[in-house]
Design a protein around this motif. Structure first.
Motif, PDB file in Angstrom:
ATOM      1  N   LYS A  65       0.849  -1.193   0.000  1.00  0.00           N
ATOM      2  CA  LYS A  65       0.000   0.000   0.000  1.00  0.00           C
ATOM      3  C   LYS A  65       0.885   1.243   0.000  1.00  0.00           C
ATOM      4  O   LYS A  65       1.972   1.257   0.575  1.00  0.00           O
ATOM      5  CB  LYS A  65      -0.913   0.029   1.226  1.00  0.00           C
ATOM      6  CG  LYS A  65      -1.869  -1.127   1.310  1.00  0.00           C
ATOM      7  CD  LYS A  65      -3.006  -0.932   0.356  1.00  0.00           C
ATOM      8  CE  LYS A  65      -4.015  -2.066   0.534  1.00  0.00           C
ATOM      9  NZ  LYS A  65      -5.061  -2.013  -0.419  1.00  0.00           N
ATOM     10  N   PHE A  68       0.003   9.511  -4.699  1.00  0.00           N
ATOM     11  CA  PHE A  68      -0.784   8.285  -4.684  1.00  0.00           C
ATOM     12  C   PHE A  68      -1.896   8.449  -3.655  1.00  0.00           C
ATOM     13  O   PHE A  68      -1.682   9.067  -2.611  1.00  0.00           O
ATOM     14  CB  PHE A  68       0.047   7.070  -4.248  1.00  0.00           C
ATOM     15  CG  PHE A  68       1.133   6.668  -5.194  1.00  0.00           C
ATOM     16  CD1 PHE A  68       0.810   6.052  -6.395  1.00  0.00           C
ATOM     17  CD2 PHE A  68       2.456   6.853  -4.874  1.00  0.00           C
ATOM     18  CE1 PHE A  68       1.815   5.645  -7.262  1.00  0.00           C
ATOM     19  CE2 PHE A  68       3.450   6.449  -5.727  1.00  0.00           C
ATOM     20  CZ  PHE A  68       3.132   5.845  -6.933  1.00  0.00           C
ATOM     21  N   LYS A  69      -3.060   7.891  -3.915  1.00  0.00           N
ATOM     22  CA  LYS A  69      -4.054   7.751  -2.864  1.00  0.00           C
ATOM     23  C   LYS A  69      -3.462   6.746  -1.885  1.00  0.00           C
ATOM     24  O   LYS A  69      -2.839   5.768  -2.283  1.00  0.00           O
ATOM     25  CB  LYS A  69      -5.369   7.255  -3.465  1.00  0.00           C
ATOM     26  CG  LYS A  69      -6.550   7.426  -2.563  1.00  0.00           C
ATOM     27  CD  LYS A  69      -7.849   7.248  -3.323  1.00  0.00           C
ATOM     28  CE  LYS A  69      -8.199   5.789  -3.325  1.00  0.00           C
ATOM     29  NZ  LYS A  69      -9.523   5.517  -3.869  1.00  0.00           N
ATOM     30  N   THR A 115      -3.798   2.964  -2.439  1.00  0.00           N
ATOM     31  CA  THR A 115      -3.370   2.412  -3.715  1.00  0.00           C
ATOM     32  C   THR A 115      -2.281   1.361  -3.515  1.00  0.00           C
ATOM     33  O   THR A 115      -1.360   1.557  -2.725  1.00  0.00           O
ATOM     34  CB  THR A 115      -2.843   3.520  -4.643  1.00  0.00           C
ATOM     35  OG1 THR A 115      -3.871   4.474  -4.831  1.00  0.00           O
ATOM     36  CG2 THR A 115      -2.397   2.970  -5.986  1.00  0.00           C
TER      37      THR A 115
END
Length: 78
Positions: free
Chosen positions: A4, A69-70, A73
């Protein structure tokens, strides 16, 4: 290997599109809509993009390459 975006650490190499970026700093902030984001600043590494039609494009190294990035993600790392 995939992890992540919120678990990224300085010194890792992360894939962004067709290029690899060596992480030099990470900032955890939020988007305007309130969702968490991970902002990464690093050095884009040299490489070659190979297309299926035989076209090759050389990518030069670039310092201070910034990307977002979220936080949830899944990203690819080396």
């Amino acid at each position: 290997m995939k992890i992540k975006a919120k678990d990224l650490k300085v010194g890792m190499t992360v894939k962004y599109g067709n290029v690899w970026v060596l992480i030099q700093s990470i900032i955890q902030t939020t988007f305007k809509n309130g969702k968490e984001k991970t902002e990464v600043v690093g050095k884009m590494l040299e490489g070659v993009i190979r297309r299926s039609n035989g076209f090759n494009q050389k990518i030069e190294a670039e310092d201070n390459f910034s990307l977002d990035f979220k936080s949830t993600t899944t990203v690819t790392i080396k």
